[in-house]
Design a protein around this motif. Structure first.
Motif, PDB file in Angstrom:
ATOM      1  N   LYS A 275      54.770  11.133   3.194  1.00  0.00           N
ATOM      2  CA  LYS A 275      55.810  11.448   2.217  1.00  0.00           C
ATOM      3  C   LYS A 275      57.184  11.562   2.871  1.00  0.00           C
ATOM      4  N   THR A 276      57.217  12.022   4.135  1.00  0.00           N
ATOM      5  CA  THR A 276      58.506  12.203   4.818  1.00  0.00           C
ATOM      6  C   THR A 276      58.847  11.019   5.715  1.00  0.00           C
ATOM      7  N   GLY A 277      57.900  10.647   6.585  1.00  0.00           N
ATOM      8  CA  GLY A 277      58.089   9.482   7.450  1.00  0.00           C
ATOM      9  C   GLY A 277      59.057   9.672   8.595  1.00  0.00           C
ATOM     10  N   LYS A 278      59.462  10.923   8.860  1.00  0.00           N
ATOM     11  CA  LYS A 278      60.429  11.135   9.947  1.00  0.00           C
ATOM     12  C   LYS A 278      60.430  12.604  10.338  1.00  0.00           C
ATOM     13  N   ALA A 279      61.189  12.918  11.383  1.00  0.00           N
ATOM     14  CA  ALA A 279      61.369  14.310  11.779  1.00  0.00           C
ATOM     15  C   ALA A 279      62.078  15.066  10.659  1.00  0.00           C
ATOM     16  N   THR A 280      61.600  16.275  10.363  1.00  0.00           N
ATOM     17  CA  THR A 280      62.085  17.024   9.204  1.00  0.00           C
ATOM     18  C   THR A 280      62.133  18.512   9.515  1.00  0.00           C
ATOM     19  N   THR A 281      63.178  19.194   9.060  1.00  0.00           N
ATOM     20  CA  THR A 281      63.261  20.644   9.180  1.00  0.00           C
ATOM     21  C   THR A 281      62.886  21.294   7.849  1.00  0.00           C
ATOM     22  N   VAL A 282      62.634  22.599   7.884  1.00  0.00           N
ATOM     23  CA  VAL A 282      62.342  23.336   6.651  1.00  0.00           C
ATOM     24  C   VAL A 282      63.532  23.264   5.703  1.00  0.00           C
ATOM     25  N   TYR A 283      64.723  23.385   6.244  1.00  0.00           N
ATOM     26  CA  TYR A 283      65.930  23.304   5.411  1.00  0.00           C
ATOM     27  C   TYR A 283      66.053  21.930   4.759  1.00  0.00           C
ATOM     28  N   ASP A 284      65.795  20.861   5.529  1.00  0.00           N
ATOM     29  CA  ASP A 284      65.879  19.507   4.970  1.00  0.00           C
ATOM     30  C   ASP A 284      64.919  19.339   3.794  1.00  0.00           C
ATOM     31  N   TYR A 285      63.763  19.976   3.897  1.00  0.00           N
ATOM     32  CA  TYR A 285      62.700  19.729   2.922  1.00  0.00           C
ATOM     33  C   TYR A 285      62.754  20.682   1.727  1.00  0.00           C
ATOM     34  N   MET A 286      62.992  21.990   1.993  1.00  0.00           N
ATOM     35  CA  MET A 286      62.921  22.980   0.920  1.00  0.00           C
ATOM     36  C   MET A 286      64.291  23.409   0.407  1.00  0.00           C
ATOM     37  N   GLY A 287      65.359  23.142   1.160  1.00  0.00           N
ATOM     38  CA  GLY A 287      66.681  23.573   0.742  1.00  0.00           C
ATOM     39  C   GLY A 287      66.955  25.012   1.130  1.00  0.00           C
ATOM     40  N   SER A 288      67.970  25.597   0.509  1.00  0.00           N
ATOM     41  CA  SER A 288      68.397  26.961   0.797  1.00  0.00           C
ATOM     42  C   SER A 288      68.242  27.811  -0.462  1.00  0.00           C
ATOM     43  N   PRO A 289      68.340  29.162  -0.348  1.00  0.00           N
ATOM     44  CA  PRO A 289      68.267  30.000  -1.551  1.00  0.00           C
ATOM     45  C   PRO A 289      69.304  29.626  -2.606  1.00  0.00           C
ATOM     46  N   ALA A 290      70.470  29.207  -2.173  1.00  0.00           N
ATOM     47  CA  ALA A 290      71.507  28.832  -3.133  1.00  0.00           C
ATOM     48  C   ALA A 290      71.274  27.433  -3.711  1.00  0.00           C
TER      49      ALA A 290
ATOM     50  N   PRO B 225      68.039  25.214  -3.724  1.00  0.00           N
ATOM     51  CA  PRO B 225      66.662  24.798  -3.441  1.00  0.00           C
ATOM     52  C   PRO B 225      66.448  23.329  -3.792  1.00  0.00           C
ATOM     53  N   LYS B 226      65.600  22.670  -3.008  1.00  0.00           N
ATOM     54  CA  LYS B 226      65.326  21.253  -3.251  1.00  0.00           C
ATOM     55  C   LYS B 226      64.032  21.084  -4.056  1.00  0.00           C
ATOM     56  N   GLN B 227      63.661  19.833  -4.304  1.00  0.00           N
ATOM     57  CA  GLN B 227      62.603  19.536  -5.265  1.00  0.00           C
ATOM     58  C   GLN B 227      61.282  20.250  -5.008  1.00  0.00           C
ATOM     59  N   PRO B 228      60.735  20.275  -3.777  1.00  0.00           N
ATOM     60  CA  PRO B 228      59.456  20.969  -3.601  1.00  0.00           C
ATOM     61  C   PRO B 228      59.504  22.431  -4.029  1.00  0.00           C
ATOM     62  N   PHE B 229      60.635  23.104  -3.782  1.00  0.00           N
ATOM     63  CA  PHE B 229      60.756  24.497  -4.212  1.00  0.00           C
ATOM     64  C   PHE B 229      60.823  24.587  -5.733  1.00  0.00           C
ATOM     65  N   THR B 230      61.627  23.751  -6.367  1.00  0.00           N
ATOM     66  CA  THR B 230      61.764  23.815  -7.814  1.00  0.00           C
ATOM     67  C   THR B 230      60.457  23.463  -8.524  1.00  0.00           C
ATOM     68  N   GLU B 231      59.601  22.698  -7.860  1.00  0.00           N
ATOM     69  CA  GLU B 231      58.291  22.397  -8.454  1.00  0.00           C
ATOM     70  C   GLU B 231      57.465  23.665  -8.611  1.00  0.00           C
ATOM     71  N   VAL B 232      57.560  24.583  -7.660  1.00  0.00           N
ATOM     72  CA  VAL B 232      56.866  25.870  -7.786  1.00  0.00           C
ATOM     73  C   VAL B 232      57.444  26.661  -8.956  1.00  0.00           C
ATOM     74  N   GLN B 233      58.765  26.715  -9.046  1.00  0.00           N
ATOM     75  CA  GLN B 233      59.402  27.421 -10.157  1.00  0.00           C
ATOM     76  C   GLN B 233      58.985  26.839 -11.506  1.00  0.00           C
ATOM     77  N   ASP B 234      58.958  25.519 -11.586  1.00  0.00           N
ATOM     78  CA  ASP B 234      58.644  24.856 -12.855  1.00  0.00           C
ATOM     79  C   ASP B 234      57.225  25.150 -13.335  1.00  0.00           C
ATOM     80  N   HIS B 235      56.315  25.453 -12.410  1.00  0.00           N
ATOM     81  CA  HIS B 235      54.922  25.681 -12.790  1.00  0.00           C
ATOM     82  C   HIS B 235      54.583  27.168 -12.927  1.00  0.00           C
ATOM     83  N   MET B 236      55.573  28.061 -12.795  1.00  0.00           N
ATOM     84  CA  MET B 236      55.283  29.490 -12.868  1.00  0.00           C
ATOM     85  C   MET B 236      54.813  29.923 -14.251  1.00  0.00           C
TER      86      MET B 236
END
Length: 372
Positions: free
Chosen positions: A177-192, A194-205
């Motif tokens: 899914k990523t295909g490259k070196a990745t940081t937590v920030y790159d993937y999940m975003g920040s509290p202010a 948030p990126k798609q994987p984080f919002t997917e958790v919110q959407d399913h709450m």
């Protein structure tokens, strides 16, 4: 003559570049910690003797994998192997052989390929380390406003934020899914932001909360402490996206800053109060006594005169006394029976028959005549 010179030079460059890649490499990494999800492995080159291409990893090279880390071996763009347990491993199936590990035939083939491409490397081998630790404290600044189908109180509405941790459990799916070196920030975003994987958790709450209340029957007061049920429900609702597509799971989840709306809060308080009195008749007697005390204080300060206030108090006291007697008489049991008013259930004294019920004013003379 010039053409022959060029051929000689190209062959020499091909042999030279191949020989530089003959040394076996060692790849290692420290723990990836809480910030890095994927990191490309870098060969250890302490003595400077292996000056070959960074895209070539010879067969027989060693990979040292620490705890909490996965390793992926990628040969010419294809994942050819993965390791999920810590230890020291040998990469035997690289398409680039080494004379030092007995791959003479493979080495000669590589020399010929490089000759055909003017000495350029025609292969690519890489190793990537993938984080297998629990990545903590994923949160956002956004509050969610959602209903909860409580099995005891009915539908409640509350506001809260989520904080969760996650873990990569399938490094192959995640890397695809990523295909490259990745940081937590790159993937999940920040509290202010948030990126798609984080919002997917919110959407399913909301869907997860519905499972907790409707299926698992978790009452609201136990929801905050029953994190395992909530975690399982969240994973169940996002499994297709998170696990099947990304190789990830929610490791733990918590609801922070939870507040009920006003209507929901009043309903919970009223239900809990009623339950206390239903379970403990002594608590009901105490409530009645408290009410009489407050009434006496009000009567004493009645502007119309204390006697008027106490007259009203007397009628209230009669009813309250009947309630207290009823509570004492049945001790939490049903008040129906030959000693109660058939219309309202108020206890009636047999020694001094009454004409009218003191509680509901019903005519009970015929009732006593039937008892005599």
């Amino acid at each position: 003559m010039g053409f022959i010179s060029n051929v000689t030079g190209t062959l020499s460059d091909s042999i030279s570049s191949e020989l530089k890649d003959q040394h076996l490499e060692t790849f290692r990494t420290d723990s990836l910690g809480q910030d890095i999800l994927v990191k490309r492995a870098v060969r250890q080159n302490s003595f400077g003797r292996n000056q070959g291409s960074s895209e070539i990893i010879s067969a027989g090279s060693k990979v040292i994998i620490p705890a909490g880390t996965y390793a992926l071996m990628i040969d010419n763009g294809k994942i050819v192997d993965s390791v999920t347990e810590p230890g020291i491993y040998t990469w035997e199936n690289s398409s680039s052989g080494s004379i030092l590990s007995g791959g003479v035939k493979s080495v000669m083939g590589d020399v010929f390929d490089r000759f055909r491409f003017a000495g350029e490397v025609t292969k690519s081998q890489r190793i990537y380390f993938v984080n297998g630790l629990e990545i903590m404290n994923q949160t956002s600044n956004e509050s969610l406003h959602l209903p909860y189908p409580d099995p005891v109180y009915g539908t409640l509405y509350f506001k809260f934020k989520i904080m969760f941790s996650f873990r990569i459990v399938d490094p192959v799916r995640f890397f695809k899914k990523t295909g490259k070196a990745t940081t937590v920030y790159d993937y999940m975003g920040s509290p202010a932001l948030p990126k798609q994987p984080f919002t997917e958790v919110q959407d399913h709450m909301e869907e997860a909360l519905n499972l907790c209340g409707s299926r698992d029957k978790v009452p609201f007061p136990q929801l905050l402490s029953n994190k395992s049920k909530l975690k399982d429900a969240v994973n169940e609702t996002i499994s297709e996206v998170w696990y099947e597509q990304r190789g990830m799971v929610v490791e733990s989840i918590a609801m922070t800053g939870l507040t009920l709306d006003e209507a929901s809060r009043k309903r919970v308080e009223q239900f809990d109060s009623a339950k206390i009195f239903a379970d403990d008749p002594a608590a009901l007697q105490a409530l009645v006594a408290l009410g009489l005390t407050k009434a006496m204080n009000s009567a004493a300060s009645n502007p119309a005169g204390a006697m008027t206030g106490f007259a009203g108090l007397g009628m209230a006291g009669t009813v309250a006394g009947n309630i207290q007697n009823g509570v004492s008489a049945f001790g939490g049991q049903s008040v129906t029976g030959p000693e109660t008013c058939p219309f309202c259930g108020t206890p009636l004294p047999l020694q001094k028959p009454l004409e009218y019920c003191p509680a509901c004013n019903a005519d009970i003379r015929s009732y006593f005549q039937g008892m005599s």
